[in-house]
Design a protein around this motif. Structure first.
Motif, short mmCIF file in Angstrom:
data_model
loop_
_atom_site.label_atom_id
_atom_site.label_comp_id
_atom_site.label_asym_id
_atom_site.label_seq_id
_atom_site.Cartn_x
_atom_site.Cartn_y
_atom_site.Cartn_z
N PHE A 12 0.83 -1.21 0.00
CA PHE A 12 0.00 0.00 0.00
C PHE A 12 0.87 1.26 0.00
CE2 PHE A 12 -2.43 3.28 2.29
CZ PHE A 12 -3.55 3.34 1.49
N ARG A 13 1.88 1.29 0.85
CA ARG A 13 2.77 2.46 0.90
C ARG A 13 3.48 2.65 -0.44
NH1 ARG A 13 4.15 -0.01 5.76
NH2 ARG A 13 6.20 -0.59 4.90
N ASN A 14 3.93 1.55 -1.04
CA ASN A 14 4.60 1.63 -2.34
C ASN A 14 3.67 2.24 -3.39
OD1 ASN A 14 6.80 0.36 -1.20
ND2 ASN A 14 6.41 -1.61 -2.16
N ARG A 15 2.44 1.75 -3.47
CA ARG A 15 1.50 2.24 -4.46
C ARG A 15 1.01 3.64 -4.13
NH1 ARG A 15 2.36 -2.47 -4.59
NH2 ARG A 15 2.08 -3.91 -6.27
N PHE A 16 0.88 3.94 -2.85
CA PHE A 16 0.49 5.29 -2.44
C PHE A 16 1.53 6.30 -2.92
CE2 PHE A 16 1.16 8.67 0.68
CZ PHE A 16 -0.04 9.34 0.57
N ALA A 17 2.79 6.05 -2.63
CA ALA A 17 3.86 6.96 -3.03
C ALA A 17 3.92 7.09 -4.55
CB ALA A 17 5.20 6.50 -2.47
N TYR A 18 3.74 5.99 -5.24
CA TYR A 18 3.76 6.00 -6.70
C TYR A 18 2.57 6.81 -7.24
CZ TYR A 18 4.27 4.30 -11.47
OH TYR A 18 4.45 4.21 -12.82
N TYR A 19 1.41 6.65 -6.62
CA TYR A 19 0.21 7.38 -7.05
C TYR A 19 0.38 8.89 -6.87
CZ TYR A 19 -4.53 9.14 -7.19
OH TYR A 19 -5.64 9.87 -7.49
N VAL A 20 0.93 9.30 -5.76
CA VAL A 20 1.09 10.73 -5.49
C VAL A 20 1.95 11.37 -6.58
CG1 VAL A 20 2.11 12.41 -3.89
CG2 VAL A 20 0.69 10.56 -3.02
N VAL A 21 2.98 10.68 -7.02
CA VAL A 21 3.88 11.23 -8.04
C VAL A 21 3.32 11.07 -9.45
CG1 VAL A 21 6.17 10.96 -9.10
CG2 VAL A 21 5.91 10.88 -6.61
N ASN A 22 2.75 9.90 -9.75
CA ASN A 22 2.38 9.56 -11.14
C ASN A 22 0.88 9.54 -11.43
OD1 ASN A 22 5.13 8.89 -12.18
ND2 ASN A 22 5.01 7.45 -10.48
N ASP A 32 7.27 -4.54 -6.83
CA ASP A 32 7.43 -5.22 -5.54
C ASP A 32 6.88 -6.64 -5.55
OD1 ASP A 32 4.72 -4.74 -5.52
OD2 ASP A 32 4.79 -3.29 -3.88
N GLY A 33 6.49 -7.11 -6.72
CA GLY A 33 6.07 -8.49 -6.83
C GLY A 33 4.62 -8.77 -6.49
N ALA A 34 3.84 -7.75 -6.16
CA ALA A 34 2.44 -7.97 -5.82
C ALA A 34 1.56 -7.55 -7.00
CB ALA A 34 2.07 -7.16 -4.59
N PRO A 35 0.59 -8.39 -7.36
CA PRO A 35 -0.29 -8.07 -8.48
C PRO A 35 -1.47 -7.18 -8.10
CG PRO A 35 -0.82 -10.23 -7.64
CD PRO A 35 0.35 -9.72 -6.84
N LEU A 36 -1.40 -6.53 -6.96
CA LEU A 36 -2.51 -5.73 -6.44
C LEU A 36 -2.43 -4.29 -6.90
CD1 LEU A 36 -2.27 -7.11 -2.82
CD2 LEU A 36 -3.98 -7.74 -4.53
N THR A 37 -3.59 -3.71 -7.18
CA THR A 37 -3.65 -2.29 -7.51
C THR A 37 -3.88 -1.50 -6.23
OG1 THR A 37 -6.04 -2.26 -7.83
CG2 THR A 37 -4.68 -2.82 -9.76
N LEU A 38 -3.79 -0.20 -6.34
CA LEU A 38 -4.06 0.66 -5.18
C LEU A 38 -5.50 0.47 -4.72
CD1 LEU A 38 -3.00 2.80 -3.26
CD2 LEU A 38 -3.62 4.54 -4.95
#
Length: 132
Positions: A12-22, A32-38
């Motif tokens: 979640f933190r990985n996708r959150f940080a990615y979402y804020v930027v992109n 990170d190897g997880a097939p989950l979306t935000l």
């Protein structure tokens, strides 16, 4: 796929940080190897009471825009962040109007998200197709 809660929060933190930027809720650039979306992770963590790390406060300020002071009034949880993100994603998908006014306050004071805010990507696509 079942992940333990520590891994789920990390994803979640990985996708959150990615979402804020992109502004990409699918996390296509997160490796990170997880097939989950935000959105998937928001569904999982909507009720998580673990405190959200303070090092993400600058990102939360970007996310909340003019209402960022509402965020900082008290310690917030992963569930709080998941609900805010779900509201933004619903607006991006055209399911709700873009947030304005006291939207952060409204989301944080709400008991639970409306179900359609937390639908999977496939369910969102079906809903959007029905709206057309």
């Amino acid at each position: 796929m079942n992940f333990d809660i520590v891994d789920t929060r990390r994803f979640f933190r990985n996708r959150f940080a990615y979402y804020v930027v992109n502004k990409d809720s699918h996390g296509t650039g997160v490796r990170d190897g997880a097939p989950l979306t935000l959105r998937d992770l928001c569904r999982i963590l909507e009720s998580d009471s673990e405190p959200f790390p303070r090092r993400y406060d600058p990102d939360m300020r970007k996310l909340c825009n003019h209402e960022y002071l509402t965020w900082f009034r008290e310690e917030r949880t992963y569930g709080d962040v998941a609900r805010l993100l779900s509201r933004l994603l619903a607006a991006e998908d055209g399911l709700l109007p873009h947030p304005g006014g006291r939207w952060v306050h409204g989301v944080l004071k709400g008991d639970r998200l409306s179900d359609f805010w937390l639908r999977s990507d496939e369910e969102i696509e079906i809903t959007l197709a029905d709206l057309e």
